[in-house]
Design an enzyme around this catalytic site. Structure first.
Site, mmCIF file in Angstrom:
data_model
loop_
_atom_site.group_PDB
_atom_site.id
_atom_site.type_symbol
_atom_site.label_atom_id
_atom_site.label_comp_id
_atom_site.label_asym_id
_atom_site.label_seq_id
_atom_site.Cartn_x
_atom_site.Cartn_y
_atom_site.Cartn_z
ATOM 1 N N HIS A 35 39.680 41.254 43.029
ATOM 2 C CA HIS A 35 40.768 42.186 42.754
ATOM 3 C C HIS A 35 40.289 43.630 42.625
ATOM 4 C CE1 HIS A 35 43.821 44.261 40.311
ATOM 5 N NE2 HIS A 35 44.681 43.413 40.814
ATOM 6 N N ASP A 36 40.638 44.430 43.623
ATOM 7 C CA ASP A 36 40.495 45.896 43.591
ATOM 8 C C ASP A 36 39.079 46.377 43.301
ATOM 9 O OD1 ASP A 36 43.781 46.968 42.388
ATOM 10 O OD2 ASP A 36 43.165 45.672 44.026
ATOM 11 N N LYS A 122 46.972 46.541 48.565
ATOM 12 C CA LYS A 122 47.453 46.410 47.186
ATOM 13 C C LYS A 122 48.369 47.573 46.886
ATOM 14 C CE LYS A 122 46.504 44.628 42.852
ATOM 15 N NZ LYS A 122 46.467 45.706 41.929
#
Ligand SMILES: O=C(O)C1=CC=C[C@H](O)[C@H]1O
Ligand SMILES: CC(=O)C(=O)O
Length: 291
Positions: A35-36, A122
């Site tokens: 995630h990111d 995202k």
């Protein structure tokens, strides 16, 4: 608009909150979400200081295992130069966000995507918003999401919460996350464990994702088994000897691969045929180089 982020010790599994759910990670049901982990978000830390080195090391271990075990790897990454319309209310909290420069938008090189991985754009805290993540998981027939990355109390936690509401079991990998502070990190784990997710640690997760039999195939046992089939003493079989050239026939190789697969090793006949050495086999199953 993100502050300089302080160093803090990576929370240890011994400090993780107790879980309310009792979900069991399953390599056939899980997908790994990175995630990111973009340079923009990591560069607010001194990346040489805790928790970042542990974060990177644990995510690398998770990636290695997932790719060997056939667990889909999904990354999320925010785009740069988001338009005001696209960014909407995020601007009110975080300003304009990333610039469209590789040095900001790239996934940290130490955990970069590889061919076969999925990279999703995202747009909001939750990785499910304005993304094909849910559809992709359904298409894969997977209903477990293993979450690592940044920031724990923001996108990681809210992605876990939305997974929960989509009937997907979310696992927050507590020592493969980083946050604005130790307090935020631990609070994210407490909320997740109590309301929407299973909190686990990297080592425990990798152990749970490794089928029971796999650990029985130590490098020493593999060397002895292969040596036996080419009429050599184990000490005479060298790590880079070509097993096919030594007389290991294709039928025997298929039987061996069937046995290894039955014991949960992520190895195929094609893998061994492509690298018919003890070293190649050990690297394929993640046992590293021979002792
Ligand atoms: O700039 C942003 O969009 C963000 C900054 C910090 C955390 C948020 O999750 C992210 O949306
Ligand atoms: C880093 C980020 O975008 C998030 O925590 O959602």
């Amino acid at each position: 608009m993100i502050p300089r982020l302080p160093s803090y010790p990576m929370p240890q599994p011994s400090a993780f909150p107790g879980n309310r759910a009792a979900w069991t990670p399953d390599p056939q049901r899980a997908a790994l979400l990175v995630h990111d982990l973009q340079s923009y978000f990591l560069n607010f830390y001194d990346t040489t200081q805790p928790p970042i080195p542990d974060l990177i090391r644990h995510v690398q271990a998770l990636l290695d295992h997932a790719r060997r075990a056939g667990i889909p790897v999904v990354y999320t990454a925010q785009p740069g130069d988001q338009t005001p319309a696209d960014r909407a209310l995020l601007t009110d909290f975080w300003g304009p966000g990333l610039r469209a420069e590789d040095v900001q938008t790239r996934i940290h090189p130490a955990v970069a995507p590889q061919p076969g991985d999925t990279v999703l754009t995202k747009w909001r805290y939750s990785a499910f918003k304005r993304s094909p993540l849910e559809e992709q998981l359904r298409a894969w027939g997977r209903d477990q999401l293993l979450i690592c990355g940044v920031y724990a109390h923001i996108g990681c936690l809210l992605t876990a919460a939305e997974a929960f509401m989509l009937d997907i079991q979310a696992f927050l990998i507590g020592d493969a996350l980083a946050d604005f502070s130790e307090a935020d990190h631990l609070q994210a784990l407490r909320y997740g464990a109590a309301r929407c997710a299973q909190v686990t640690g990297t080592a425990a997760l990798l152990s749970a994702l490794t089928p029971a039999g796999a650990g029985q195939w130590t490098p020493e046992r593999l060397r002895a088994e292969l040596a036996r089939h080419v009429d050599l003493d184990p000490a005479e079989l060298h790590d880079d000897d070509d097993l096919l050239a030594l007389g290991l026939d294709s039928i025997r190789l298929m039987v061996l691969v069937d046995t290894w697969q039955a014991d949960g090793l992520p190895v195929t006949y094609a893998d061994v045929a492509a690298a018919p050495t003890l070293r190649g086999l050990l690297e394929r199953i993640g046992a590293g180089a021979p002792a």
